[in-house]
Design a protein around this motif. Structure first.
Motif, PDB file in Angstrom:
ATOM      1  N   ILE A   4       1.996   2.343   3.628  1.00 16.90           N
ATOM      2  CA  ILE A   4       3.184   2.954   3.042  1.00 16.90           C
ATOM      3  C   ILE A   4       3.385   2.600   1.575  1.00 16.90           C
ATOM      4  O   ILE A   4       4.007   3.348   0.856  1.00 16.90           O
ATOM      5  CB  ILE A   4       4.470   2.644   3.851  1.00 16.90           C
ATOM      6  N   SER A   5       2.848   1.454   1.111  1.00 18.18           N
ATOM      7  CA  SER A   5       3.248   1.074  -0.248  1.00 18.18           C
ATOM      8  C   SER A   5       2.117   1.036  -1.274  1.00 18.18           C
ATOM      9  O   SER A   5       2.381   0.815  -2.441  1.00 18.18           O
ATOM     10  CB  SER A   5       3.958  -0.278  -0.216  1.00 18.18           C
ATOM     11  N   LEU A  33       1.985   2.846  -4.839  1.00 18.82           N
ATOM     12  CA  LEU A  33       2.950   2.549  -5.899  1.00 18.82           C
ATOM     13  C   LEU A  33       2.291   1.896  -7.106  1.00 18.82           C
ATOM     14  O   LEU A  33       1.250   1.272  -6.995  1.00 18.82           O
ATOM     15  CB  LEU A  33       4.034   1.618  -5.357  1.00 18.82           C
ATOM     16  N   ALA A  67       8.166  -3.987  -3.883  1.00 15.37           N
ATOM     17  CA  ALA A  67       8.201  -3.490  -2.507  1.00 15.37           C
ATOM     18  C   ALA A  67       7.665  -4.539  -1.540  1.00 15.37           C
ATOM     19  O   ALA A  67       8.272  -4.803  -0.497  1.00 15.37           O
ATOM     20  CB  ALA A  67       7.389  -2.200  -2.390  1.00 15.37           C
ATOM     21  N   TYR A 118       6.112  -1.845  -9.026  1.00 13.14           N
ATOM     22  CA  TYR A 118       6.827  -1.370  -7.842  1.00 13.14           C
ATOM     23  C   TYR A 118       6.189  -1.932  -6.576  1.00 13.14           C
ATOM     24  O   TYR A 118       6.869  -2.288  -5.621  1.00 13.14           O
ATOM     25  CB  TYR A 118       6.815   0.160  -7.777  1.00 13.14           C
TER      26      TYR A 118
END
Lengths: 337, 437
Positions: free
Chosen positions: B184-185, B188, B196, B192
């Motif tokens: 999901i991250s 970025l 996150a 960020y």
């Protein structure tokens, strides 16, 4: 009718008023983060510790003033201490910029380097604060405790529920409004403010137009440090001063800045309130409110809480992560400084 | 000429420092430091393959450490049959509902691509329905579990297996979490991603603190089984007391040192395995590809390398190492205390270790883990000594002196910060720079 008023009072007392105070503290912090981001182009992990440093100076000056017998009457003495703490924090930030950040600006270091450098600054200021004042909890609120007491509110309106406004909450909100207006006036109306916006918009174009980058950076640090000192002092007044809490406060502040769209001052303020209110609305126990609003037969048995209070701060991280994933540019994207 | 001796020289100096502590303080203290140095070094290896090889900024180390610790609890603690009978099925149903909700929401999210606001509302709706059903199903069971002898247990317990097994399981748990988090991250930008992962690791800690049915939350879990014998058992063994007589030390001292040495032996084996694997990976075509991606993502992409997939891979590998280290840490402590997981200690300090040691160099990271942890512990006595020396001229009762001595312990935060800043400024490559190949 009376029931609805009672229900509204409960929400006002436990959600709206604390939310406004907490939201203003986050908004001031996020405004500082956003300004640093839009001019210096990095996420400043040391901002929490800058707030801590400012709050520490306020605590020390307040104690000294109290010792000297100087007070502000009904208002907390910390308000008199605030200018000194702003000055101290500004000096610290300018010193750090000179010693640390300037080198990376000159060598045009990548974003990640700044990020790690700011971790070093975070450690240093955090250590400095603990070294000067120690890690323990300090309460430095004085003056009158309440603007409106729950009991006098009940007597005044004849409602069952009380509405209490703490002095610190009133002071927080009033200060935040004044400061935010001042910052926006500065950014939009003054020549220096305009040059700052120009610089953040397009660095090269600003340089060509004769804007002095070192001056813009200096002004940015001055404003960011002042905002940090104010936000830290207000948070310390409202809760209590403990060096340890400011690292925890850093993430809600980042969340506020990112939710509003990093680099966007209006967004930072809106983001602060979005975070504060969602924390409070989701963890609020609606039992009392629903008891007033629903007919007796439907009155709830449980607390009617969406999430237990322990998850309050975790919620701001959840919002942060969701916003980063779904809309990394924030809710107010498109507009910058 | 100096360059080739740099690594052994640095490690020899580190050994000398530890020996000094052993001789002048006590061997017990020195071994305590060594054990945590070994664990920290495994964590730095994990950070190093993410940051040094691939340039990923992961500030979620704390979360993976805690997940490793959770694995140690779930593997080693004996099960609590009463709690399972009281609410095991309910909790399992709740977990199943969470999984189903996640899958359904993801499907909705994927299917409705390009259909505007409807996509957000429907996904949110499915999540809310899932959460409400989960709470309706699981809440009574959770309450039942937590009321089973809540002073002593009040949680489901573990599997009662040998604790060393949990080191492997801890790695897999962390790897699983890293897969989800990475998926999901990882798209970025660097800062960020840092924020996150930091946020997600805080969420992990909050869950561990508040879900009492899982690992007792803030009530902590004490008395985890140990992979090494207890001191008392050793003291009762005849050959240990003979050894103590021979060395002229007390039996108690000898037994504690023996326990610590056996831990150190186990940890060294794990560290050497990871160090070897990391070195092999670094020298392989895979490592070359990682460095290519780190140095120029666009170019690597143009050469047909799948950047996001590689990032995910390295994110999982590094986090798994941290998970193993987390399980080892909980094993060493013999207890699991969620409140002790602080980002300063478990995320940022590890980063300081990697930067100081030398990012991109495995030996450098290990050295960084040793040196930084050594000074993190020893700066307290050193700081106290330093402050007492400079304040020797002041009166004993003076406010300034008492204040300074009281707060000397906090020098270490400042020292670490200044060390990091000085390293970044003057030797950004660290004590043992990355080798050019």
């Amino acid at each position: 009718m009376l029931d609805i008023l009672n229900a509204l009072t409960v929400i006002g007392n436990f959600v709206i008023i604390p939310g406004l105070a907490y939201g203003s503290q986050l908004a001031l912090g996020a405004l500082g983060v956003t300004l640093v981001y839009s001019v210096l182009r990095f996420s400043n992990f040391a901002h929490g510790e800058m707030m801590s440093f400012g709050a520490m100076l306020s605590v020390l000056v307040t104690f000294w003033l109290q010792g000297a017998g100087i007070g502000a009457g009904l208002l907390p003495t910390a308000l008199i201490a605030l200018p000194v703490s702003i000055l101290g924090t500004v000096l610290l930030c300018l010193l750090i910029d000179r010693l640390v950040y300037r080198y990376y600006r000159q060598t045009r270091a990548p974003n990640v380097t700044y990020l790690i450098v700011s971790i070093g600054v975070m450690f240093t200021i955090g250590g400095l604060v603990r070294f000067i004042i120690g890690p323990s909890d300090r309460i430095f609120t004085d003056g009158s405790r309440f603007i409106i007491k729950a009991r006098s509110f009940k007597e005044m309106t004849g409602l069952n529920e009380g509405l209490a406004i703490k002095m610190t909450q009133g002071v927080t909100l009033a200060t935040a409004i004044v400061i935010v207006i001042a910052v926006f006036w500065f950014l939009n109306k003054t020549r220096t403010g305009k040059s700052m916006r120009a610089y953040s918009d397009n660095e090269d174009l600003a340089l060509l137009s004769g804007i002095n980058p070192e001056r813009v950076v200096m002004i940015t640090w001055i404003i960011a440090a002042a905002l940090a000192a104010i936000a830290g002092t207000l948070y310390g007044l409202d809760k209590s001063f403990k060096p340890f809490t400011f690292l925890q406060l850093l993430l809600p502040i980042f969340a506020a800045a990112i939710v509003g769209g990093v680099g966007n001052p209006v967004g930072a303020i809106a983001g602060g309130f979005v975070i504060a209110f969602s924390e409070l609305f989701v963890t609020f126990a609606y039992k009392k409110v629903l008891t007033y609003l629903l007919p007796e037969s439907l009155a709830p048995e449980s607390l009617m809480q969406l999430l237990s209070t322990e998850y309050k701060i975790a919620l701001s991280f959840v919002i942060l992560v969701i916003v980063l994933l779904i809309r990394p540019t924030g809710l107010f994207s498109g507009k910058t400084l | 000429m100096m360059e080739q001796y740099r690594t052994p020289l640095m490690f020899a100096m580190m050994a000398a420092l530890l020996a000094i502590v052993g001789i002048f303080q006590s061997w017990n203290v020195a071994l305590t430091i060594v054990n945590l140095c070994l664990i920290s070094s495994i964590m730095t290896l994990g950070v190093n393959i993410q940051w040094g090889y691939a340039g990923l900024v992961n500030f979620g180390m704390m979360g993976f450490t805690a997940l490793g610790g959770l694995a140690a609890v779930l593997i080693a603690m004996p099960p609590v049959p009463d709690a399972w009978a009281a609410g095991g099925s309910g909790v399992m149903a709740g977990l199943a509902i969470i999984v189903v909700t996640a899958i359904v929401s993801l499907l909705i999210w994927k299917k409705l691509k390009g259909s505007g606001v409807k996509r957000y509302w429907l996904t949110a709706l499915s999540i809310i329905i899932g959460v409400v059903t989960m709470r309706l199903v699981a809440d009574p069971s959770i309450a039942a579990i937590e009321s089973v002898e809540s002073a002593r247990t009040g949680y489901l317990g573990g599997f009662g297996l040998p604790v060393t097994l949990s080191w492997i399981v801890g790695g897999f748990v962390a790897a699983g979490a890293a897969f989800v988090i990475g998926r999901i991250s990882l798209g970025l930008r660097s800062d960020y991603l840092a924020i996150a992962t930091l946020g997600i690791s805080e969420i992990v800690i909050y869950v561990l603190k508040n879900e009492d049915w899982l690992a007792r939350g803030v009530k902590n879990i004490n008395g985890l089984p140990r992979p090494v014998p207890y001191e008392i058992e050793l003291q009762e063994t005849p050959w240990v007391s003979q050894l103590a007589d021979m060395l002229g030390a007390s039996v108690v001292d000898v037994s504690t040192i023996m326990v610590k040495l056996s831990y150190a032996g186990l940890f060294t084996v794990v560290l050497l395995i990871f160090l070897w694997l990391s070195e092999v990976a670094l020298r392989s075509p895979w490592g070359r590809m990682m460095r290519a991606i780190r140095d120029n993502e666009v170019a690597a992409n143009a050469m047909g390398k799948h950047v996001t997939a590689r990032h995910l891979q390295v994110f999982i590998l590094g986090s798994a190492m941290v998970g193993v280290a987390g399980a080892m840490l909980t094993t060493l402590d013999g207890q699991f205390t969620p409140a002790s997981y602080q980002p300063l200690r478990f995320t940022f300090l590890i980063w300081v270790m990697v930067i100081v040691g030398g990012s991109g160099n495995n030996f450098g990271s290990v050295l960084g883990g040793f040196i930084v942890w050594f000074f993190w512990i020893e700066s307290e006595p050193l700081g106290l000594w330093f402050i007492s020396t400079i304040t020797a001229g002041l009166d004993d009762g003076s406010v300034l002196k008492t204040q300074l001595i009281e707060n000397a312990a906090h020098m270490r935060l400042m020292t670490m910060g200044i060390v990091l800043l000085v390293m970044l400024r003057f030797a950004p490559q660290g004590l043992l720079p990355e080798q050019k190949r």
